[in-house]
Scaffold this active site. Structure first.
Site, PDB file in Angstrom:
ATOM      1  N   ASP A  60       0.595  -1.135   0.060  1.00 54.71           N
ATOM      2  CA  ASP A  60       0.087  -0.069   0.007  1.00 54.71           C
ATOM      3  C   ASP A  60       0.927   1.456  -0.305  1.00 54.71           C
ATOM      4  OD1 ASP A  60      -2.527  -1.040   0.337  1.00 54.71           O
ATOM      5  OD2 ASP A  60      -2.224  -1.398   2.407  1.00 54.71           O
ATOM      6  N   TYR A 118       6.840  -9.701   6.420  1.00 57.51           N
ATOM      7  CA  TYR A 118       6.530  -8.484   6.462  1.00 57.51           C
ATOM      8  C   TYR A 118       7.324  -8.408   8.102  1.00 57.51           C
ATOM      9  CZ  TYR A 118       3.591  -7.805   2.806  1.00 57.51           C
ATOM     10  OH  TYR A 118       3.059  -7.595   1.780  1.00 57.51           O
TER      11      TYR A 118
END
Length: 270
Positions: A60, A118
């Site tokens: 994003d 992540y």
């Protein structure tokens, strides 16, 4: 058949690092800056033909990557240095190619991946940072990382992550398999490290937002399990900010033999 059509098609994978703070996310969009658009432009200049890339995970706006993987197809025959040094010379300073690898026809950066990992970096200090302001998330209340670690373990395994899924998520299913989640303190930094087969939209940031509530003492350790069981996004905490999030690695079957580099980000060891 033209001479161009007779030329072999090469499939190439690249490892990509980028600072996402000045981009509206990975995916190419009209009239806004995207990492994909900058990379495709640089690759097209080196290949001398239009290049389209496919990535392992579309991050994003504001999210970073140290271990993004892409692939593309081309008829251009170039040395590896052209796909690394040459492409980097045409990229802005906040995007870089880390490695190149010729891959077989069945490889796909997204669909061949078996897991994504992540790391979310929280600067846990009373005063805000300056130098790393776009690379960490500032949280001024003291966080108990050990408490966060214990609370997070209920997320392991295959679960319905509806409570940590963005309302606009387009995935067909909220079920994901979390392989590990660790919360560790490094001085003033608290790092949430999470690996799963895949992630629903905003899943990491929504998990971190709720873990910070636990770490700050605003919610009990049992709250994470309660949220998971509730399958209700409105009960969980606000989504954590984008700037602390990094896609650090993507796993593939061993036979593709893709390079494995230190994940980072910043000072973090593997």
């Amino acid at each position: 058949m033209s001479e161009m059509e007779q030329q072999p098609i090469f499939k190439i994978a690249l490892g990509i690092e980028y600072d996402g703070s000045k981009y509206y996310g990975w995916q190419r969009q009209n009239e806004v800056r995207s990492v994909q658009e900058k990379l495709e432009k640089a690759l097209s200049q080196v290949a001398n033909e239009p290049i389209t890339v496919f990535c392992a995970g579309r991050t994003d706006a504001g999210v970073h990557g140290t271990g993004q993987v892409v692939h593309f197809e081309t008829r251009a025959q170039r040395k590896d240095a052209a796909w690394t040094l040459g492409v980097n010379a045409n990229l802005p300073g906040d995007i870089a190619v880390r490695w190149v690898k010729h891959v077989p026809a069945d490889f796909h950066a997204r669909f061949s991946a078996t897991a994504r990992r992540y790391r979310y970096v929280i600067y846990n200090h009373r005063l805000r940072p300056a130098v790393l302001s776009h690379g960490v998330t500032h949280f001024h209340q003291p966080l108990d990382a050990e408490r966060m670690q214990r609370a997070a373990q209920c997320l392991l395994g295959e679960n319905d992550f509806t409570s940590f899924r963005a309302v606009q998520c387009q995935s067909r299913t909220p079920w994901r398999n979390v392989m590990h989640i660790n919360v560790t303190r490094y001085g003033a930094y608290v790092v949430v490290d999470i690996k799963a087969n895949a992630f629903v939209h905003h899943m990491v940031r929504n998990i971190v937002g709720s873990l910070m509530e636990v770490g700050a003492g605003n919610q009990p350790e049992s709250w994470m399990a309660e949220l998971l069981a509730a399958k209700d996004r409105t009960l969980a905490a606000a989504t954590a900010k984008a700037e602390g999030l990094y896609l650090v690695s993507v796993d593939y079957p061993a036979h593709y033999d893709l390079p494995v580099l230190p994940m980072g980000p910043l000072f973090l060891a593997d």
